[in-house]
Design a protein around this motif. Structure first.
Motif, PDB file in Angstrom:
ATOM      1  N   ILE A  11       0.845  -1.202   0.000  1.00  0.00           N
ATOM      2  CA  ILE A  11       0.000   0.000   0.000  1.00  0.00           C
ATOM      3  C   ILE A  11       0.879   1.251   0.000  1.00  0.00           C
ATOM      4  O   ILE A  11       0.636   2.209  -0.748  1.00  0.00           O
ATOM      5  CB  ILE A  11      -0.938   0.003   1.227  1.00  0.00           C
ATOM      6  CG1 ILE A  11      -2.006  -1.081   1.077  1.00  0.00           C
ATOM      7  CG2 ILE A  11      -1.600   1.376   1.403  1.00  0.00           C
ATOM      8  CD1 ILE A  11      -2.882  -1.263   2.303  1.00  0.00           C
ATOM      9  N   GLY A  14       2.441   1.677  -3.504  1.00  0.00           N
ATOM     10  CA  GLY A  14       1.493   2.172  -4.490  1.00  0.00           C
ATOM     11  C   GLY A  14       1.125   3.626  -4.285  1.00  0.00           C
ATOM     12  O   GLY A  14       1.001   4.391  -5.249  1.00  0.00           O
ATOM     13  N   GLY A  52       3.706  -3.800 -10.106  1.00  0.00           N
ATOM     14  CA  GLY A  52       2.291  -3.468 -10.014  1.00  0.00           C
ATOM     15  C   GLY A  52       2.057  -1.988 -10.238  1.00  0.00           C
ATOM     16  O   GLY A  52       1.109  -1.589 -10.921  1.00  0.00           O
ATOM     17  N   SER A  56      -0.050   0.222 -13.392  1.00  0.00           N
ATOM     18  CA  SER A  56      -1.086   1.233 -13.184  1.00  0.00           C
ATOM     19  C   SER A  56      -0.938   2.373 -14.184  1.00  0.00           C
ATOM     20  O   SER A  56      -1.934   2.896 -14.698  1.00  0.00           O
ATOM     21  CB  SER A  56      -1.030   1.766 -11.746  1.00  0.00           C
ATOM     22  OG  SER A  56       0.107   2.588 -11.560  1.00  0.00           O
ATOM     23  N   VAL A 224      -0.497  -6.814  -6.750  1.00  0.00           N
ATOM     24  CA  VAL A 224      -1.907  -6.453  -6.958  1.00  0.00           C
ATOM     25  C   VAL A 224      -2.266  -5.237  -6.117  1.00  0.00           C
ATOM     26  O   VAL A 224      -2.905  -4.290  -6.601  1.00  0.00           O
ATOM     27  CB  VAL A 224      -2.831  -7.646  -6.607  1.00  0.00           C
ATOM     28  CG1 VAL A 224      -4.292  -7.200  -6.612  1.00  0.00           C
ATOM     29  CG2 VAL A 224      -2.628  -8.786  -7.592  1.00  0.00           C
ATOM     30  N   ILE A 225      -1.860  -5.241  -4.853  1.00  0.00           N
ATOM     31  CA  ILE A 225      -2.152  -4.116  -3.959  1.00  0.00           C
ATOM     32  C   ILE A 225      -1.464  -2.844  -4.453  1.00  0.00           C
ATOM     33  O   ILE A 225      -2.059  -1.754  -4.465  1.00  0.00           O
ATOM     34  CB  ILE A 225      -1.701  -4.430  -2.528  1.00  0.00           C
ATOM     35  CG1 ILE A 225      -2.484  -5.619  -1.951  1.00  0.00           C
ATOM     36  CG2 ILE A 225      -1.850  -3.207  -1.629  1.00  0.00           C
ATOM     37  CD1 ILE A 225      -3.948  -5.367  -1.759  1.00  0.00           C
ATOM     38  N   PHE A 227      -0.638  -2.092  -7.473  1.00  0.00           N
ATOM     39  CA  PHE A 227      -1.325  -1.673  -8.698  1.00  0.00           C
ATOM     40  C   PHE A 227      -2.573  -0.847  -8.370  1.00  0.00           C
ATOM     41  O   PHE A 227      -2.767   0.259  -8.899  1.00  0.00           O
ATOM     42  CB  PHE A 227      -1.713  -2.898  -9.519  1.00  0.00           C
ATOM     43  CG  PHE A 227      -2.640  -2.605 -10.664  1.00  0.00           C
ATOM     44  CD1 PHE A 227      -2.169  -2.024 -11.828  1.00  0.00           C
ATOM     45  CD2 PHE A 227      -3.993  -2.909 -10.579  1.00  0.00           C
ATOM     46  CE1 PHE A 227      -3.023  -1.745 -12.900  1.00  0.00           C
ATOM     47  CE2 PHE A 227      -4.856  -2.636 -11.629  1.00  0.00           C
ATOM     48  CZ  PHE A 227      -4.369  -2.054 -12.795  1.00  0.00           C
ATOM     49  N   ILE A 228      -3.392  -1.364  -7.469  1.00  0.00           N
ATOM     50  CA  ILE A 228      -4.652  -0.696  -7.130  1.00  0.00           C
ATOM     51  C   ILE A 228      -4.402   0.651  -6.459  1.00  0.00           C
ATOM     52  O   ILE A 228      -5.009   1.670  -6.815  1.00  0.00           O
ATOM     53  CB  ILE A 228      -5.510  -1.595  -6.210  1.00  0.00           C
ATOM     54  CG1 ILE A 228      -5.940  -2.858  -6.969  1.00  0.00           C
ATOM     55  CG2 ILE A 228      -6.743  -0.837  -5.710  1.00  0.00           C
ATOM     56  CD1 ILE A 228      -6.588  -3.916  -6.100  1.00  0.00           C
ATOM     57  N   THR A 229      -3.498   0.671  -5.484  1.00  0.00           N
ATOM     58  CA  THR A 229      -3.248   1.916  -4.756  1.00  0.00           C
ATOM     59  C   THR A 229      -2.551   2.959  -5.629  1.00  0.00           C
ATOM     60  O   THR A 229      -2.785   4.167  -5.482  1.00  0.00           O
ATOM     61  CB  THR A 229      -2.414   1.650  -3.493  1.00  0.00           C
ATOM     62  OG1 THR A 229      -1.241   0.896  -3.832  1.00  0.00           O
ATOM     63  CG2 THR A 229      -3.212   0.888  -2.456  1.00  0.00           C
ATOM     64  N   LEU A 231      -3.055   3.379  -8.847  1.00  0.00           N
ATOM     65  CA  LEU A 231      -4.110   3.961  -9.677  1.00  0.00           C
ATOM     66  C   LEU A 231      -4.762   5.143  -8.968  1.00  0.00           C
ATOM     67  O   LEU A 231      -4.957   6.215  -9.546  1.00  0.00           O
ATOM     68  CB  LEU A 231      -5.178   2.905  -9.993  1.00  0.00           C
ATOM     69  CG  LEU A 231      -4.879   1.850 -11.053  1.00  0.00           C
ATOM     70  CD1 LEU A 231      -6.014   0.834 -11.112  1.00  0.00           C
ATOM     71  CD2 LEU A 231      -4.689   2.495 -12.431  1.00  0.00           C
ATOM     72  N   ILE A 232      -5.093   4.940  -7.702  1.00  0.00           N
ATOM     73  CA  ILE A 232      -5.745   5.983  -6.907  1.00  0.00           C
ATOM     74  C   ILE A 232      -4.802   7.160  -6.698  1.00  0.00           C
ATOM     75  O   ILE A 232      -5.184   8.328  -6.844  1.00  0.00           O
ATOM     76  CB  ILE A 232      -6.189   5.409  -5.552  1.00  0.00           C
ATOM     77  CG1 ILE A 232      -7.209   4.277  -5.765  1.00  0.00           C
ATOM     78  CG2 ILE A 232      -6.772   6.505  -4.659  1.00  0.00           C
ATOM     79  CD1 ILE A 232      -7.514   3.478  -4.511  1.00  0.00           C
TER      80      ILE A 232
END
Length: 268
Positions: A11, A14, A52, A56, A224-225, A227-229, A231-232
């Protein structure tokens, strides 16, 4: 490293990779505050989950990355990444040696924050507002600025964005080119760390990942984590940077840096 620790580190990666606040510093501080034992797998994990974060940017700017009619875009990135690849390879051992010095990294965090407080005043009249207007000379100049981030705590994002602004780029254009440049730069570092580099435990990165199922799970979940964070974080950063500039990030670095300096100095 357990699953919860891996998720927290991912986290942090990201959220901070594309902000001008140093993801390396934040991951190092987080690991220290969590009481994580320094290991070669932890070091490799912190680098490998950049993959990751890389994805993004490719997803957010997929039209740019898959526009094969604009070959100049790829050539500019290739030229800009050369300085970091060369110096990064030569200085790899020295960079790794500094990673454990939290007081030095905290100090760099503070000094970098002071610089960010004045960046908006220094570069008030940008001339370049779009990546298409960036010349090869400008691209390689930004590439050399990016090399400043080899000192942990500097921030690759901050160095390359400021480098872009010195070349006449607007804040938004400099930030986006920094994102684009991060893809080949971080991909090269990730591939090197996983497949090429022999760590001090005489293992390659992929050997550590494949050592057991837990390591495989941590590697997959971490990416994966991240990548998602990421993006935000990227969407938020562009909005804040365009509207408010660098002062917020400068004060953030200064406050966090001073707090961590006191913490690590008193703990040593």
């Amino acid at each position: 490293m357990d699953l919860l620790q891996a998720i927290i580190i991912a986290i942090v990666e990201g959220l901070t990779e594309y902000l001008p606040i140093s993801s390396t510093a934040h991951m190092g501080f987080t690991a220290a505050l969590l009481g994580m034992e320094e290991s070669e797998f932890l070091k490799m994990f912190q680098v490998s989950i950049q993959f990751g974060a890389i994805l993004s940017i490719v997803v957010l700017y997929w039209k740019k990355f898959f526009d094969f009619s604009n070959l100049n875009f790829y050539f500019k990135l290739a030229v800009a990444v050369i300085p970091a690849l060369g110096l990064g390879y030569l200085l790899d051992d020295k960079i790794e040696a500094v990673l454990g010095n939290q007081i030095a990294i905290s100090s760099v965090l503070v000094w970098g924050g002071i610089v960010l407080l004045f960046v908006d005043k220094w570069f008030k009249n940008p001339k370049i507002h779009d990546e298409k207007d960036i010349s090869y000379k400008t691209a390689i100049a930004i590439g050399f600025w990016q090399c400043l981030a080899m000192m942990p705590g500097t921030s690759r994002s901050a160095a390359s964005i400021i480098g872009g602004m010195t070349q006449g780029l607007s804040r938004k254009a400099a930030a986006e080119f920094s994102f684009f440049l991060a893809v080949p730069t971080m991909l090269a570092v990730t591939v090197y760390s996983i497949f090429v580099k022999t760590w001090s435990n005489d293992m390659k990165g992929y050997e550590m990942i494949l050592q057991d199922q837990d390591h495989i799970n941590l590697f997959i979940i971490g990416n994966v984590i991240a990548f998602i964070t990421a993006l935000i974080a990227v969407k938020t950063f562009i909005a804040v940077l365009t509207k408010y500039g660098f002062k917020f990030w400068g004060w953030y670095r200064i406050v966090i840096g001073i707090v961590l300096l006191i913490y690590f100095y008193t703990a040593s």
